[in-house]
Design a protein around this motif. Structure first.
Motif, short mmCIF file in Angstrom:
data_model
loop_
_atom_site.label_atom_id
_atom_site.label_comp_id
_atom_site.label_asym_id
_atom_site.label_seq_id
_atom_site.Cartn_x
_atom_site.Cartn_y
_atom_site.Cartn_z
N ARG A 23 -2.29 6.76 -3.47
CA ARG A 23 -3.02 6.25 -4.63
C ARG A 23 -4.31 7.03 -4.75
N GLY A 24 -4.57 7.55 -5.95
CA GLY A 24 -5.80 8.30 -6.16
C GLY A 24 -6.00 9.39 -5.12
N ARG A 26 -5.17 9.51 -2.11
CA ARG A 26 -5.27 9.07 -0.71
C ARG A 26 -3.90 8.65 -0.24
N LEU A 28 -1.71 6.38 1.58
CA LEU A 28 -1.85 5.00 2.07
C LEU A 28 -0.74 4.64 3.05
N ARG A 47 -6.09 -4.47 6.38
CA ARG A 47 -7.44 -4.67 5.84
C ARG A 47 -7.45 -4.47 4.32
N ASN A 48 -8.54 -4.84 3.67
CA ASN A 48 -8.71 -4.59 2.23
C ASN A 48 -8.52 -3.11 1.95
N GLY A 49 -7.71 -2.80 0.96
CA GLY A 49 -7.51 -1.41 0.57
C GLY A 49 -6.44 -0.69 1.38
N ALA A 50 -5.77 -1.38 2.30
CA ALA A 50 -4.77 -0.71 3.15
C ALA A 50 -3.51 -0.31 2.37
N GLY A 51 -3.29 -0.97 1.22
CA GLY A 51 -2.13 -0.59 0.41
C GLY A 51 -1.10 -1.71 0.25
N LYS A 52 -1.48 -2.94 0.54
CA LYS A 52 -0.53 -4.06 0.49
C LYS A 52 -0.02 -4.28 -0.94
N THR A 53 -0.97 -4.38 -1.87
CA THR A 53 -0.56 -4.61 -3.27
C THR A 53 0.24 -3.42 -3.78
N SER A 54 -0.19 -2.21 -3.42
CA SER A 54 0.54 -1.01 -3.86
C SER A 54 1.98 -1.06 -3.36
N HIS A 93 -1.53 -10.81 -8.44
CA HIS A 93 -2.86 -11.44 -8.50
C HIS A 93 -3.05 -12.15 -9.83
N HIS A 200 -4.29 -13.45 3.36
CA HIS A 200 -5.38 -13.36 4.33
C HIS A 200 -5.58 -14.71 5.00
N1 LIG Z 1 -4.41 2.87 -10.00
C1 LIG Z 1 -5.08 3.31 -8.93
N2 LIG Z 1 -5.66 4.54 -8.93
C2 LIG Z 1 -6.33 4.98 -7.85
N3 LIG Z 1 -6.45 4.30 -6.72
C3 LIG Z 1 -5.89 3.10 -6.67
C4 LIG Z 1 -5.18 2.53 -7.76
N4 LIG Z 1 -4.74 1.31 -7.39
C5 LIG Z 1 -5.15 1.12 -6.13
N5 LIG Z 1 -5.84 2.19 -5.70
C6 LIG Z 1 -6.45 2.35 -4.36
O1 LIG Z 1 -5.43 2.23 -3.41
C7 LIG Z 1 -5.94 1.58 -2.24
C8 LIG Z 1 -5.02 0.42 -1.89
O2 LIG Z 1 -5.14 -0.62 -2.84
P1 LIG Z 1 -4.30 -1.95 -2.69
O3 LIG Z 1 -4.70 -2.83 -3.83
O4 LIG Z 1 -2.87 -1.61 -2.55
O5 LIG Z 1 -4.85 -2.54 -1.30
P2 LIG Z 1 -4.65 -3.95 -0.62
O6 LIG Z 1 -4.22 -3.71 0.80
O7 LIG Z 1 -3.75 -4.80 -1.45
O8 LIG Z 1 -6.12 -4.54 -0.63
P3 LIG Z 1 -6.72 -6.05 -0.71
O9 LIG Z 1 -6.50 -6.70 0.64
O10 LIG Z 1 -8.17 -5.80 -0.96
O11 LIG Z 1 -6.04 -6.74 -1.86
C9 LIG Z 1 -7.37 1.17 -2.54
O12 LIG Z 1 -8.23 2.11 -1.93
C10 LIG Z 1 -7.43 1.26 -4.05
O13 LIG Z 1 -8.73 1.62 -4.49
#
Ligand SMILES: Nc1ncnc2c1ncn2[C@@H]1O[C@H](COP(=O)(O)OP(=O)(O)OP(=O)(O)O)[C@@H](O)[C@H]1O
Length: 218
Positions: A23-24, A26, A28, A47-54, A93, A200
């Motif tokens: 994503r972006g 990076r 993940l 952790r937050n941002g680890a990529g779970k939602t992705s 969400h 969480h």
């Molecule tokens: N459309 C996008 N473009 C660029 N980066 C993105 C995009 N969507 C998500 N990201 C990045 O991908 C990374 C993972 O995001 P994601 O929402 O999957 O994390 P998460 O584990 O679900 O976090 P949380 O626990 O905070 O919900 C984050 O750093 C986020 O900024």
């Protein structure tokens, strides 16, 4: 009473192979594989941002991985005869509700769109189980955040899909509805359904389960 008392899903299998998710720019997720069978729950942690939602969005076919594939009963989800999402119910969400419509109307329209029309009585029964008795015909814009979440969760109980993919399903719920949802999850597993969720919050759920933690090596 259990929503699943009269539905038992046949054996299915979800298989994820060689997933690489960026994503972006990076990286993940690198080379992720797992499989899930009926009656199993997978908790996606990290952790937050680890990529779970992705990851959840890829499992639902809402976005594509850089590499790898997701198969349902041995067939890649993009090639499923009935479409890439016919086997699953996704709760993200956002609640995906129409603000001007009532809880009942939201449920009946969404259920019909997902191929299972339901009557007023069934919609009201599920809303009642979610503690929304008396609010069934109020436009959802007049409901609180937690009440809107309850309407979105009621949809899960109506659509009878074998795979539930749930992003933070317990967020913004009070203890009573956490308990209703917890027992709905257990009933879904007991009916040979599958669940993948992020949370969480530690909520004990009876059934076969394991945890996948993202971002450990990052
Ligand atoms: N459309 C996008 N473009 C660029 N980066 C993105 C995009 N969507 C998500 N990201 C990045 O991908 C990374 C993972 O995001 P994601 O929402 O999957 O994390 P998460 O584990 O679900 O976090 P949380 O626990 O905070 O919900 C984050 O750093 C986020 O900024």
């Amino acid at each position: 009473m259990s929503h699943a008392s009269h539905v038992v899903f046949p054996a299915h299998r979800l298989e994820v192979e060689g997933l690489v998710v960026e994503r972006g720019e990076r990286l993940l997720i690198r080379d992720l594989g797992f499989s899930l069978a009926g009656g199993e729950l997978l908790q996606v942690a990290g952790r937050n941002g680890a990529g779970k939602t992705s990851l959840l969005r890829i499992l639902c076919g809402l976005s594509r991985p850089l590499e790898g594939r997701v198969c349902w009963d041995g067939v890649p989800v993009q090639h499923q005869e009935e479409g890439p999402t016919a086997h699953l119910a996704y709760l993200g969400h956002a609640n995906a509700l129409k603000d001007e419509l009532s809880g009942e109307e939201n449920l009946r329209i969404q259920s019909a769109l997902q191929g299972r029309g339901v009557g007023r009585d069934e919609a009201w029964e599920v809303l009642g189980r979610m503690g929304l008795g008396g609010h069934e015909d109020l436009p959802v814009k007049f409901l609180s955040q937690g009440q809107k979440r309850r309407v979105a969760l009621a949809r899960l109980l109506l659509v009878r899909r074998p795979l539930w993919i749930l992003d933070e399903p317990f967020a913004a719920l009070d203890v009573q509805v956490i308990e209703v949802l917890r027992s709905a999850l257990e009933a879904h597993l007991a009916a040979n359904g599958m669940i993948i969720l992020t949370t969480h919050q530690a909520v004990p759920i009876e059934g076969r389960q394991r945890t996948l933690t993202l971002g450990k090596a990052a």
